[in-house]
Motif scaffolding. Structure first.
Motif, short mmCIF file in Angstrom:
data_model
loop_
_atom_site.label_atom_id
_atom_site.label_comp_id
_atom_site.label_asym_id
_atom_site.label_seq_id
_atom_site.Cartn_x
_atom_site.Cartn_y
_atom_site.Cartn_z
N HIS A 54 57.07 55.45 36.94
CA HIS A 54 58.45 55.90 36.74
C HIS A 54 59.40 54.84 37.26
O HIS A 54 59.05 54.06 38.14
CB HIS A 54 58.72 57.22 37.49
N ARG A 55 60.60 54.81 36.73
CA ARG A 55 61.62 53.87 37.19
C ARG A 55 62.78 54.67 37.77
O ARG A 55 63.17 55.71 37.22
CB ARG A 55 62.13 53.00 36.04
N THR A 56 63.36 54.17 38.84
CA THR A 56 64.51 54.85 39.45
C THR A 56 65.68 53.89 39.59
O THR A 56 66.28 53.77 40.63
CB THR A 56 64.13 55.39 40.84
N SER A 63 62.96 57.16 32.53
CA SER A 63 61.99 57.99 33.23
C SER A 63 60.71 58.01 32.41
O SER A 63 60.73 57.99 31.21
CB SER A 63 62.52 59.40 33.38
N PHE A 64 59.66 58.10 33.12
CA PHE A 64 58.30 58.01 32.67
C PHE A 64 58.01 56.71 31.95
O PHE A 64 58.19 56.58 30.76
CB PHE A 64 57.89 59.14 31.74
N THR A 65 57.52 55.79 32.79
CA THR A 65 56.67 54.74 32.30
C THR A 65 57.26 53.62 31.48
O THR A 65 56.69 52.57 31.54
CB THR A 65 55.52 55.34 31.47
N TYR A 70 52.25 52.95 31.75
CA TYR A 70 51.17 53.93 31.76
C TYR A 70 49.94 53.39 31.04
O TYR A 70 48.81 53.74 31.36
CB TYR A 70 51.64 55.23 31.11
N ASP A 101 51.88 55.98 41.94
CA ASP A 101 53.12 55.61 41.24
C ASP A 101 54.17 55.23 42.28
O ASP A 101 54.58 56.04 43.10
CB ASP A 101 53.60 56.80 40.40
N CYS A 103 57.22 54.32 41.59
CA CYS A 103 58.58 54.59 41.10
C CYS A 103 59.50 53.37 41.31
O CYS A 103 60.70 53.50 41.50
CB CYS A 103 59.20 55.81 41.77
N PHE A 344 49.95 62.46 35.21
CA PHE A 344 51.02 61.91 34.38
C PHE A 344 50.86 62.22 32.89
O PHE A 344 51.81 62.09 32.13
CB PHE A 344 51.09 60.39 34.54
N GLU A 347 53.23 64.65 31.16
CA GLU A 347 54.57 64.09 31.00
C GLU A 347 54.61 63.12 29.82
O GLU A 347 55.57 63.07 29.07
CB GLU A 347 55.00 63.40 32.28
N ASN A 351 56.93 63.41 26.40
CA ASN A 351 57.81 62.33 25.94
C ASN A 351 57.46 61.87 24.53
O ASN A 351 58.34 61.64 23.71
CB ASN A 351 57.74 61.14 26.91
#
Length: 805
Positions: A54-56, A63-65, A70, A101, A103, A344, A347, A351
Motif C-alpha cells: 500500500h502507498r500512503t 491504495s493497494f499496491t 503485489y 507491508d 505501506c 491482501f 483487496e 480492485n
C-alpha cells in the motif's frame, strides 16, 4: 532460559530499557500493542519479505499496491513454492516465508524488522526471544531510504538483506551496511549510463530534477560529476518535494517552461512525481525529452490520458527485463478461497473486479461472488511480458536458496569456518549464511550469471526504454537499447530507428547567441536530415539520366521486336539479346532506388537489385562471347563444339552465375541485415540518412564477383575480336567491357573519399555510366544498321558476301 540480545539502533530506536536475560521468558516476550500482521507460511527456514503493497503518499489514491507491488510479493511466493518442489535444490529442506507491508513507511518497516528478528509477529524491541530463530534472510525493500533503516537493524545481527529495488550508492558501503546485498545495480552505474547517453546525443544544456531524498540527491550529484567531464552544463537543478506543495510544483514547472534546456534528467520515485506530472500537463509544457531513472522509467501508470502527450518520447534506464516460466499461470490461478494466509488477495479482487466482499447498503459496487476469473482480465498485475523488478525479487529468493544449498553441502573438516567446520543447516548463524551469499553464483532463467561483488552489488545492466503510444492510445514501454557496464568501451548500444521523439532535441548542434549569453551554448536547434532527394538539382540530373537510359533501352526492345525476323537481330541468339536488354532495363531502374529518403525496404531493394541486375547483364554477355568463339570453331575442320553448346547449356550458365550472386546477397542479409543509419559525424550541422548495407566486405564481395565475371568476359571477347566476320559482335563486347571495367575501377577511390549524399551520387553515376556503356557499345551498332543501313541487314552482308540483286 531464553537468550536475550541487547540492540542499539542509532537514529531509530536510541536506547530501549535494559532488561537482564533472566527476565525473558518465552511466553512473556511480547507486547500486545506491537502486533504486526503478516502473510506467513511455515517452513524449516523462513525468508522475510518486505514490500510497499500500500502507498500512503496522499498525492493520489494509489491504495493497494499499484498492482506491480503485489506482483513482486507473488513472485517471491512462486519462487519459494518452485524451490520446495525442486528435488535438486534443497531437497531435504522446506522454505517458508513471512511477508510484511510497509505501506511505504519507515516506521512500519522498523517494526517489521523487530518482528522478524524476534521470531514473532508480537515483538519486544531489542530482544531476540528465541534460541533458534528460523529466519534466514530478508528480501526488501524497494525504497533506498527504508532499506537503510532496515540495514541498520539487520546489520547488527548480520542477517542477510537482499533489496530488489534500492539503488542508492551509499548502500554499497560495507562498513555501514555489512549484510546488505541487492539484485539491482547501484545508481553509480545508472548515473554513468545517463552521462554516456547525454554524450552520445551531444546534449550540452541539461536540466535535473531530484526527489528530495538521498536517492534523488545522490543520483543527480553523481550524474553532474560525470557529465561535466564531457563539457555539459546543468541548466537548472530542482528538488521534487516529499510532501505536497502546490507552490513548489508550480515553481518547478515555471523553471522548466522558462529554460532553454529541452532535456531533463529526473531521479525520483513514481509517487512523488504525480503532482509534478499534473502541473506539467496543466501548464501545457511540451517538447521536453525526459530522461527517467529506473525508479519510474517503466511506471507509465502515473499518466492520465490527457497527460500522455507531454511525456511521449521519454527515455529511461530500466532493470533488464526477463521471463519467468510458469509465473503467469500461477498468478491467474490465485483465488481468495484458496489463499487463506493471503491478507491482501481479497483487496486485489475488489480492485480488479470493482466489487466488494461485504458491500454496504448504500454502496454502489456489486458484491464479489468468487466466480470471477482472473484469466479473463487484462491487468498490470497479470502482465508478465516485461518482468523487471519482479525478476529481481525472484532472483533474490534463488540467491538465498543457492547459498543455503552450498551451506548444506559443506563437508565437515573442509568448511569455511574455524578449524574447517561447517554450519548446521538447522541451526546456522545469520553470518554463516551471509558468508555463502557473498560467494554464491547461479544461472538465472535467462541464462545470465547472478552473483554479488565485494560491495554486495550485482552486474550493472540496464535496458534503455522509450515511452511510445500504443495502438490503443495508451503508453507502452519499448526497449530501444542496452547498457552493460561490463563491456568496457562499448557500454551503451542504441537502436536509433526504434526511438520516438516528442519534439525534444535529438542530435543537435548549438548556435552561439548574441549578447550576454554568447558564451553559453544554451540554445538547441534540431539538425536537418539530409539525403539525396529527387527534388534537388543533383537528384533531378541523375533521375533524368536514369529515365533516359530506361526509355532508350525500352525503345531498343521495341525495335528488336519489330525487326525480330531480320538477320542482324537474330544473329548471336535472339533470346540472349532480349534477356540482356531486360537486365539493362533493371540496371537503369535500380539507380532510382538509391535516391529519396532511405528505408529498410529500399535499402534491401537497392543492394539486391544492383547486384543481381549487373550479374545478369554480364552473364548474358559472357554467353554471347562464348557463342561467337564456338561459332568460329564450327568453320574449322572436324569441329562440332557449337553442336554441344546448345541453348539449354547457355541458360544454365546464366542461371548458375546469377544464383551465386543471389547466394552472396542472401548470406550477407541474413548475417547483417541492411538498416537505415543516421550519420551525425560527416556533416556537423546535419544528420545524413544513409543505408547501412552491412559490412564493407559484403559490397566488395558483390563487386568482386561482378568484376571477376567481367574480366573473364573481357579476355574472351578480346581473343575473339579479330575473328573473320563482317559483323563480329565480339569487337563491340570488348569495348563495352573495357568501359565497364574502367568505370568501376574509378569508382573505388571515389567511394573511399566521398561521404554523405555525394557518395550515393557517385554510386548512381557508376551504375548509369556502366549501363550506358554496355547499351551503347553492344546495341547501337545494330540499331544503326536496322534503321539507317537496312541494305546491310541481310545474311550475305553478315557473312561478308555481296548481296544478290
Amino acid at each position: 532460559m531464553v537468550k536475550c540480545n541487547f540492540v542499539f539502533v542509532s537514529g531509530l530506536c536510541l536506547l530501549f530499557f535494559f532488561v537482564h536475560c533472566n527476565r525473558c521468558i518465552s511466553t512473556m516476550c511480547k507486547l500486545p500493542k506491537n502486533s504486526v500482521p503478516a502473510m506467513i507460511m511455515n517452513g524449516d527456514v523462513i525468508i522475510g519479505g518486505i514490500f510497499p503493497i500500500h502507498r500512503t503518499d496522499g498525492f493520489r489514491d494509489l491504495s493497494f499496491t499499484i498492482e506491480p507491488s503485489y506482483q513482486w510479493v507473488q513472485s517471491m511466493i512462486f519462487a519459494i513454492n518452485e524451490i520446495n518442489k525442486n528435488e535438486d535444490l534443497l531437497p531435504n529442506l522446506s522454505l517458508g516465508y513471512a511477508i510484511y507491508d510497509t505501506c511505504n513507511s519507515i516506521t512500519r518497516a522498523v517494526e517489521q524488522m523487530f518482528a522478524l528478528i524476534t521470531g514473532s509477529d508480537v515483538y519486544v524491541p531489542n530482544y531476540q526471544c528465541y534460541i533458534n530463530s528460523s529466519l534466514a534472510a530478508v528480501i526488501g525493500e524497494s525504497s533506498s531510504t527504508i532499506s537503510i533503516s532496515m540495514a541498520t537493524i539487520l546489520g547488527i545481527y548480520q542477517y542477510p538483506q537482499i533489496s530488489y529495488f534500492s539503488s542508492l550508492p551509499a548502500l554499497s558501503n560495507k562498513k555501514e551496511f555489512p549484510s546488505f546485498l541487492r539484485t539491482i545495480p547501484s545508481d553509480t552505474f545508472q548515473s554513468k549510463a545517463f552521462a554516456y547517453l547525454v554524450k552520445h546525443f551531444d546534449w550540452k544544456w541539461v536540466g535535473t530534477l531530484a526527489e528530495d531524498i538521498e536517492y534523488g540527491i545522490q543520483g543527480v550529484q553523481l550524474f553532474r560529476e560525470e557529465v561535466e567531464k564531457y563539457g555539459v552544463c546543468i541548466a537548472f537543478a530542482e528538488k521534487v518535494p516529499l510532501t505536497f506543495s502546490r507552490a513548489t510544483y508550480q515553481q518547478i514547472a515555471e523553471t522548466i517552461k522558462s529554460s532553454n534546456a529541452k532535456v531533463i534528467v529526473v531521479f525520483s520515485g513514481d509517487s512523488n512525481l504525480l503532482p509534478l506530472v499534473e502541473e506539467i500537463a496543466k501548464q501545457n509544457i511540451t517538447g521536453i525529452t525526459w530522461l527517467a531513472s529506473e525508479a519510474w522509467s517503466t511506471a507509465t501508470y502515473i499518466l492520465k490520458e490527457n497527460q500522455i502527450k507531454h511525456f511521449e518520447g521519454t527515455l529511461g534506464f530500466a532493470i533488464t527485463k526477463s521471463h519467468i516460466p510458469g509465473l503467469h499461470e500461477f498468478l491467474v490461478g490465485l483465488h481468495p478461497f484458496n489463499e487463506p494466509q493471503d491478507m491482501f488477495i481479497k483487496e486485489l479482487w475488489e480492485n480488479i473486479f470493482e466489487c466488494l466482499w461485504n458491500p454496504g447498503v448504500k454502496h454502489d459496487r456489486r458484491e464479489c461472488t468468487g466466480v470471477e476469473n482472473l484469466a479473463e482480465l487484462t491487468s498490470t498485475f497479470l502482465d508478465t511480458s516485461e518482468l523487471r523488478i519482479t525478476s529481481n525479487v525472484y532472483n533474490a529468493v534463488y540467491a538465498i536458496a543457492h547459498a543455503l544449498h552450498n551451506l548444506e553441502s559443506c563437508e565437515e573438516g573442509r568448511g569455511p569456518f574455524k578449524e574447517g567446520r561447517c554450519a548446521d543447516i538447522h541451526a546456522f548463524e545469520p553470518s554463516q549464511l551471509l558468508h555463502y551469499l557473498k560467494r554464491m553464483q547461479f544461472l538465472d532463467k535467462a541464462g545470465n550469471i547472478q552473483y554479488f561483488d565485494e560491495n554486495g552489488d550485482t552486474v550493472a545492466k540496464y535496458d534503455l526504454v522509450n515511452w511510445q503510444r500504443g495502438t490503443d492510445g495508451s503508453v507502452v514501454v519499448k526497449t530501444v537499447g542496452r547498457y552493460d557496464g561490463s563491456k568496457l568501451g562499448v557500454e551503451l548500444e542504441i537502436n536509433m530507428e526504434a526511438i520516438y521523439w516528442n519534439g525534444g532535441c535529438f542530435t543537435i548542434h548549438y548556435e552561439k547567441l548574441p549578447g550576454k549569453v554568447a558564451k553559453r551554448r544554451d540554445h538547441c536547434v534540431p539538425k536537418d536530415s539530409e539525403f539525396l532527394s529527387f527534388g534537388e538539382s543533383l537528384g533531378i540530373i541523375l533521375t533524368v539520366l536514369a529515365l533516359i537510359g530506361t526509355l532508350v533501352t525500352f525503345s531498343i526492345i521495341m525495335i528488336f521486336l519489330k525487326y525480330m525476323k531480320t538477320p542482324i537481330v537474330r544473329a548471336n541468339n535472339l533470346e540472349l539479346s532480349f534477356l540482356l536488354l531486360f537486365s539493362l532495363l533493371l540496371c537503369f531502374l535500380c539507380a532510382l532506388t538509391f535516391m529519396g529518403e532511405p528505408s529498410m525496404q529500399m535499402c534491401i531493394m537497392r543492394q539486391t537489385g544492383f547486384a543481381i541486375s549487373f550479374v545478369l547483364s554480364i552473364s548474358c554477355i559472357l554467353v554471347k562471347t562464348l557463342v561467337v568463339l564456338l561459332a568460329f570453331k564450327m568453320t574449322l575442320p572436324n569441329q562440332n563444339a557449337m553442336k554441344r553448346f546448345r541453348p539449354l547449356h547457355q541458360r544454365l550458365i546464366i542461371i548458375t552465375t546469377t544464383l551465386v550472386q543471389i547466394g552472396i546477397c542472401v548470406g550477407f542479409m541474413v548475417s547483417s541485415p541492411p538498416s537505415v543509419n543516421r550519420n551525425r559525424d560527416t556533416v556537423i550541422s546535419k544528420i545524413i540518412l544513409e543505408c547501412n548495407e552491412g559490412p564493407e566486405l559484403a559490397l566488395f564481395c558483390i563487386l568482386g564477383y561482378i568484376g571477376f565475371l567481367a574480366v573473364i568476359n573481357f579476355v574472351l571477347a578480346f581473343l575473339a575480336r579479330n575473328l573473320p566476320d563482317n559483323f563480329n559482335e565480339a569487337k563491340f563486347i570488348t569495348f563495352s567491357l573495357l568501359v565497364f571495367v574502367v568505370v568501376w575501377i574509378s569508382f573505388i577511390p571515389g567511394y573511399i573519399s566521398t561521404k554523405g549524399k555525394y557518395l550515393i551520387a557517385v554510386e548512381i553515376f557508376a551504375i548509369l555510366s556502366s549501363s550506358f556503356g554496355l547499351l551503347v557499345c553492344i546495341f547501337f551498332p545494330k540499331c544503326y544498321i536496322i534503321l539507317l543501313k537496312p541494305e546491310m541487314n541481310t545474311k550475305n552482308s553478315l557473312m561478308g558476301r555481296p548481296n544478290k540483286h
